[in-house]
Design an enzyme around this catalytic site. Structure first.
Site, mmCIF file in Angstrom:
data_model
loop_
_atom_site.group_PDB
_atom_site.id
_atom_site.type_symbol
_atom_site.label_atom_id
_atom_site.label_comp_id
_atom_site.label_asym_id
_atom_site.label_seq_id
_atom_site.Cartn_x
_atom_site.Cartn_y
_atom_site.Cartn_z
ATOM 1 N N ASP A 16 0.832 -1.206 0.000
ATOM 2 C CA ASP A 16 0.000 0.000 0.000
ATOM 3 C C ASP A 16 0.872 1.263 0.000
ATOM 4 O O ASP A 16 1.988 1.256 0.531
ATOM 5 C CB ASP A 16 -0.911 -0.008 1.238
ATOM 6 C CG ASP A 16 -2.202 0.759 1.000
ATOM 7 O OD1 ASP A 16 -2.385 1.288 -0.112
ATOM 8 O OD2 ASP A 16 -3.012 0.844 1.927
ATOM 9 N N ARG A 29 -0.918 9.209 -10.149
ATOM 10 C CA ARG A 29 -0.930 7.986 -9.322
ATOM 11 C C ARG A 29 -0.200 6.822 -9.980
ATOM 12 O O ARG A 29 0.475 6.038 -9.316
ATOM 13 C CB ARG A 29 -2.379 7.587 -9.021
ATOM 14 C CG ARG A 29 -3.085 8.476 -8.027
ATOM 15 C CD ARG A 29 -4.516 7.987 -7.796
ATOM 16 N NE ARG A 29 -4.561 6.605 -7.351
ATOM 17 C CZ ARG A 29 -4.374 6.227 -6.083
ATOM 18 N NH1 ARG A 29 -4.149 7.121 -5.159
ATOM 19 N NH2 ARG A 29 -4.421 4.952 -5.756
ATOM 20 N N ASN A 64 -10.117 -3.659 -6.549
ATOM 21 C CA ASN A 64 -9.420 -2.604 -7.298
ATOM 22 C C ASN A 64 -10.066 -2.277 -8.648
ATOM 23 O O ASN A 64 -9.763 -1.253 -9.252
ATOM 24 C CB ASN A 64 -7.943 -2.967 -7.516
ATOM 25 C CG ASN A 64 -7.118 -2.929 -6.252
ATOM 26 O OD1 ASN A 64 -6.144 -3.665 -6.116
ATOM 27 N ND2 ASN A 64 -7.492 -2.078 -5.306
ATOM 28 N N TRP A 65 -10.969 -3.175 -9.124
ATOM 29 C CA TRP A 65 -11.664 -2.863 -10.382
ATOM 30 C C TRP A 65 -12.500 -1.596 -10.249
ATOM 31 O O TRP A 65 -12.898 -0.998 -11.234
ATOM 32 C CB TRP A 65 -12.578 -4.038 -10.805
ATOM 33 C CG TRP A 65 -11.833 -5.230 -11.318
ATOM 34 C CD1 TRP A 65 -11.665 -6.422 -10.676
ATOM 35 C CD2 TRP A 65 -11.152 -5.366 -12.576
ATOM 36 N NE1 TRP A 65 -10.924 -7.295 -11.461
ATOM 37 C CE2 TRP A 65 -10.598 -6.657 -12.628
ATOM 38 C CE3 TRP A 65 -10.951 -4.510 -13.664
ATOM 39 C CZ2 TRP A 65 -9.862 -7.130 -13.717
ATOM 40 C CZ3 TRP A 65 -10.215 -4.977 -14.756
ATOM 41 C CH2 TRP A 65 -9.684 -6.267 -14.766
HETATM 42 C C1 FPP Z 1 -1.972 0.024 -3.589
HETATM 43 O O1 FPP Z 1 -1.465 1.332 -3.584
HETATM 44 C C2 FPP Z 1 -1.269 -0.823 -4.483
HETATM 45 C C3 FPP Z 1 -1.847 -1.537 -5.474
HETATM 46 C C4 FPP Z 1 -3.243 -1.386 -5.937
HETATM 47 C C5 FPP Z 1 -1.057 -2.566 -6.096
HETATM 48 C C6 FPP Z 1 -0.275 -2.104 -7.274
HETATM 49 C C7 FPP Z 1 1.033 -2.704 -7.142
HETATM 50 C C8 FPP Z 1 1.928 -2.710 -8.106
HETATM 51 C C9 FPP Z 1 1.643 -2.115 -9.426
HETATM 52 C C10 FPP Z 1 3.222 -3.347 -7.885
HETATM 53 C C11 FPP Z 1 3.102 -4.814 -8.259
HETATM 54 C C12 FPP Z 1 4.277 -5.271 -8.895
HETATM 55 C C13 FPP Z 1 4.579 -6.538 -9.177
HETATM 56 C C14 FPP Z 1 5.623 -6.748 -10.164
HETATM 57 C C15 FPP Z 1 3.968 -7.712 -8.560
HETATM 58 P P1 FPP Z 1 -2.544 2.498 -3.529
HETATM 59 O O2 FPP Z 1 -2.714 2.979 -4.899
HETATM 60 O O3 FPP Z 1 -3.789 1.998 -2.865
HETATM 61 O O4 FPP Z 1 -1.855 3.523 -2.625
HETATM 62 P P2 FPP Z 1 -2.570 4.683 -1.810
HETATM 63 O O5 FPP Z 1 -3.223 4.044 -0.609
HETATM 64 O O6 FPP Z 1 -1.438 5.566 -1.423
HETATM 65 O O7 FPP Z 1 -3.549 5.347 -2.726
#
Ligand code: FPP
Length: 242
Positions: A16, A29, A64-65
């Protein structure tokens, strides 16, 4: 020799903080997710010398969708790029790759790439990298029940070992530590933990550690500190101290 028989720990992470990392620098983002992938790549190089046999990462939750189309498409493009272009380095490092989650809901091209990478790396004997994509722990249980009923399994065969062997994760290889980065700093005596449906059954005996570090800033040094802090070897698993 299977990974879970190897020395070291199974570490799982809810990555996160990518969005906040980007916003803090005035970046879109998606740049945060790009930096998040770079962190994963750096850690994978450094994990070779760490006491870790399995690394499970929550990269895309079913929830996340609900994000903006642009961000969702961007994340899948990053994952596709990682699985397609970084495979040789993963192969050279003997990393075995498994994807957990509902693969039927993963975009077609990514799904094809996943199948190829899983097949290509299946005999590798180094670190097991499990990537949770289109994953939700309650959905995982629903799929397990559906498969079990369709297969007409005798109810008498169903016990804890059966469940542990039929979840998405590698059979009987559960995390010793689950880390959640990007935790908000709080004053006072209370802190809280939200699992976001990440490995709800597999984490039953895991030590769960939250860190205020945003995922793009997470490092192998911090991982080592967390392993020392969590001290998973001191768990009694419900037993009593002698
Ligand atoms: C949450 O951060 C993270 C995600 C939704 C996952 C995305 C992760 C990656 C792209 C890295 C994965 C890489 C590999 C190679 C497995 P957020 O956007 O919710 O953060 P925030 O809480 O600060 O908004």
């Amino acid at each position: 020799m299977k990974n879970h028989a190897k020395e070291g720990y199974h570490i799982a992470a809810i990555m996160d903080g990518n969005g906040r990392w980007a916003s803090a620098q005035g970046l879109p983002r998606l740049q945060g997710h790009t930096a998040g992938v770079a962190t994963v790549k750096t850690l994978l190089r450094e994990l070779r010398d760490a006491p870790v046999h399995t690394f499970t990462l929550f990269a895309f939750a079913i929830a996340n969708w609900k994000r903006d189309k642009e961000e969702v498409e961007g994340i899948w493009q990053l994952l596709q790029h990682f699985l397609e272009h970084d495979t040789q380095e993963l192969m050279d490092a003997q990393i075995r790759i498994r994807v957990i989650g509902d693969k039927s809901g993963i975009p077609g091209q990514v799904r094809k790439t996943i199948e190829a990478v899983e097949k290509r790396s299946q005999e590798n004997e180094g670190l097991l990298l499990q990537i949770a994509l289109n994953y939700d722990g309650v959905d995982e249980v629903a799929r397990l029940l559906k498969r079990t009923l369709h297969a007409g399994v005798d109810p008498n065969r169903i016990d804890t070992e059966y469940v542990r062997a039929h979840l998405d994760t590698e059979a009987c290889n559960e995390p010793d530590i689950v880390i959640r980065t990007g935790m908000k700093e709080r004053k006072g005596k209370f802190s809280y933990w939200r699992s976001s449906a990440f490995l709800p059954l597999q984490s039953a005996q895991s030590v769960c550690v939250g860190s205020t570090t945003l995922w793009p800033d997470f490092s192998i040094k911090e991982l080592q500190e967390i392993i020392d802090f969590a001290d998973p070897d001191s768990r009694l698993f419900g037993g009593q101290r002698m």
